[in-house]
Design a protein around this motif. Structure first.
Motif, PDB file in Angstrom:
ATOM      1  N   THR A 261       0.840  -1.195   0.000  1.00  0.00           N
ATOM      2  CA  THR A 261       0.000   0.000   0.000  1.00  0.00           C
ATOM      3  C   THR A 261       0.873   1.243   0.000  1.00  0.00           C
TER       4      THR A 261
ATOM      5  N   ASN B  79      -2.769   1.680   7.042  1.00  0.00           N
ATOM      6  CA  ASN B  79      -3.108   0.320   6.650  1.00  0.00           C
ATOM      7  C   ASN B  79      -2.516  -0.631   7.672  1.00  0.00           C
TER       8      ASN B  79
ATOM      9  N   SER C 247      -8.082  -0.170   6.398  1.00  0.00           N
ATOM     10  CA  SER C 247      -7.461   1.044   5.897  1.00  0.00           C
ATOM     11  C   SER C 247      -8.420   2.212   6.036  1.00  0.00           C
TER      12      SER C 247
ATOM     13  N   TYR D 129      -7.723   4.941   4.049  1.00  0.00           N
ATOM     14  CA  TYR D 129      -7.223   5.720   2.916  1.00  0.00           C
ATOM     15  C   TYR D 129      -8.393   6.407   2.208  1.00  0.00           C
TER      16      TYR D 129
ATOM     17  N   TRP E 195      -9.558   5.654  -1.327  1.00  0.00           N
ATOM     18  CA  TRP E 195     -10.304   4.416  -1.524  1.00  0.00           C
ATOM     19  C   TRP E 195     -11.729   4.531  -0.997  1.00  0.00           C
TER      20      TRP E 195
ATOM     21  N   THR F  17      -7.023  -8.042  -0.852  1.00  0.00           N
ATOM     22  CA  THR F  17      -6.110  -7.959  -1.986  1.00  0.00           C
ATOM     23  C   THR F  17      -5.520  -9.320  -2.322  1.00  0.00           C
TER      24      THR F  17
ATOM     25  N   TRP G 216      -2.447 -10.355  -3.040  1.00  0.00           N
ATOM     26  CA  TRP G 216      -1.219  -9.611  -2.753  1.00  0.00           C
ATOM     27  C   TRP G 216      -0.103  -9.857  -3.764  1.00  0.00           C
TER      28      TRP G 216
ATOM     29  N   LEU H   5      -1.763  -2.009  -5.839  1.00  0.00           N
ATOM     30  CA  LEU H   5      -2.531  -1.085  -5.005  1.00  0.00           C
ATOM     31  C   LEU H   5      -1.989   0.334  -5.049  1.00  0.00           C
ATOM     32  N   LYS H   6      -0.858   0.518  -5.700  1.00  0.00           N
ATOM     33  CA  LYS H   6      -0.354   1.879  -5.885  1.00  0.00           C
ATOM     34  C   LYS H   6      -1.194   2.620  -6.911  1.00  0.00           C
TER      35      LYS H   6
ATOM     36  N   LYS I 118      -7.507   0.677  -6.767  1.00  0.00           N
ATOM     37  CA  LYS I 118      -8.194   0.527  -5.490  1.00  0.00           C
ATOM     38  C   LYS I 118      -8.582  -0.931  -5.277  1.00  0.00           C
TER      39      LYS I 118
ATOM     40  N   SER J 187       3.007  -3.993   9.186  1.00  0.00           N
ATOM     41  CA  SER J 187       2.739  -2.583   8.922  1.00  0.00           C
ATOM     42  C   SER J 187       3.943  -1.762   9.348  1.00  0.00           C
TER      43      SER J 187
ATOM     44  N   ASN K 146       1.980   1.776   6.015  1.00  0.00           N
ATOM     45  CA  ASN K 146       1.707   0.908   4.876  1.00  0.00           C
ATOM     46  C   ASN K 146       2.015  -0.548   5.174  1.00  0.00           C
TER      47      ASN K 146
END
Length: 368
Positions: free
Chosen positions: A53, A58, A74, A76, A79, A89, A91, A96-97, A100, A347, A359
């Motif tokens: 992220t 997050n 999150s 954010y 989003w 996600t 992963w 995710l950069k 969404k 995190s 993140n």
């Protein structure tokens, strides 16, 4: 025939020259990323790190039973989250950069602590039945204490990966949250205020057969099962002096806890053989079992003089062998091993451009 032979020879030369070069470039690129995101001392334990992220706060990312997905919370804003909501996600493949992830909570209230069940449904805590709006965040206190809110509207729900609520597992006045699931897939452990104190309870995955696990004064929370489902590790405040007890109880009446003095405790899954695992001082929390079942990874600021940094540490379940895993100068927490033991998600405030963003990062675990 001669032309065909020449073409095949040319292709062979191209592939023999380009493939190793491409592979070497990819390896070098990952090595450069590792050197950017990992301190040299951390590379004894972690490699091939990936930042998942890139904005907001997050945290509490937990693996699906097949390790293909992570569910996390999150706030954010980009989003669509005005306070903590749940997202899923893939992963390995999601970007995710630039994209969404799918929100899998209702988008109402505030959510916490989602955790997968074996069938890729998941449990999580939410306040949305009490109020569709985000609950207020406590402001700075005159006494300067750092506090966490214990929202009384939290209840525990199950949902599917489309975000549809399947069932409500708790329906008691006061806080019910921090649910995690046994690797056996049969029991859930959670924190509840139903007795007037913050205690641990377990229940079946359908909400039945609720059993109280802890019964001493103090905040018992953030519990996780061992890989075989036979033990629990958790954090606790456990005030002992008259002054500390009064502070704890007065804050609890306001729906608050002060998480600045917590140690780790371990017990059998039925609450028996309870014992204190750490005695380090300050805040020791976010514990999780190593896949061997013989060690605990956790977050701690016990060496800090200003309340931070928080770093990741590992300790044997007999309390010996304390080892520092990360060397960040701000915040590393919420470490969770994948079910196959190959990866660690956590995190961190690292690589956030000087902001306060927290993140998610995934790295291969090579620490044994």
């Amino acid at each position: 025939m001669k032309n065909k032979y020449c073409l095949l020879l040319t292709l062979a030369i191209v592939f023999s020259c380009n493939s190793p070069k491409q592979k070497t470039t990819e390896v070098e690129s990952q090595e450069n990323l590792d050197s950017l995101l990992l301190k040299p001392e951390e590379m004894k334990f972690l490699k091939n790190i990936k930042q998942l992220t890139f904005g907001g706060n997050n945290a509490e990312a937990y693996w699906s039973f097949d390790d293909n997905y992570l569910v996390f919370q999150s706030d954010y804003a980009e989003w669509g989250a005005s306070c903590d909501q749940m997202f899923i996600t893939d992963w390995r493949n999601d970007d995710l950069k630039n994209n969404k992830p799918e929100m899998v909570s209702t988008g109402m209230g505030r959510t916490t602590c989602a955790y997968f069940l074996p069938d890729n449904t998941f449990v999580y805590g939410s306040t949305h039945l009490g109020d569709e709006n985000c609950p207020p965040v406590p402001g700075p206190r005159a006494d300067g204490k750092y506090i966490w809110p214990i929202y009384p509207d939290y209840d525990i729900f199950t949902a599917n990966m489309d975000g549809e609520i399947i069932a409500q597992l708790t329906d008691n006045p006061g806080y019910d949250a921090e649910a995690t699931v046994s690797p056996k897939g049969d029991r859930i452990v959670f924190t509840s205020m139903r007795t007037g104190d913050l205690e641990l309870f377990t229940m079946n995955i359908d909400g039945s057969d609720v059993n109280q696990i802890t019964n001493e004064l103090g905040y018992d929370g953030g519990a996780f099962f061992s890989p075989d489902g036979e033990k629990l590790i958790f954090r606790s405040s456990r005030p002992k002096t008259e002054e500390d007890i009064k502070v704890y109880q007065d804050l609890l009446k306001e729906g608050l806890v002060m998480p600045t003095n917590m140690e780790l405790y371990i017990c059998n899954a039925d609450g028996s053989d309870l014992r204190k695992l750490t005695d380090l001082g300050q805040a020791n929390w976010a514990p999780f079992f190593h896949p061997s079942g013989e060690k605990i990874i956790f977050a701690s600021n016990h060496t800090a003089t200003r309340g931070f940094p928080f770093n990741l540490y590992m300790i044997n379940i007999d309390g010996t062998g304390l080892t520092r895993i990360t060397q960040d100068d701000t915040f590393d927490a919420f470490p969770v091993f994948s079910n196959d033991g190959k990866y660690l998600v956590f995190s961190s405030n690292r690589n956030n451009g000087g902001t306060r963003d927290t993140n998610l990062f995934v790295a291969e675990w090579i620490g044994g």
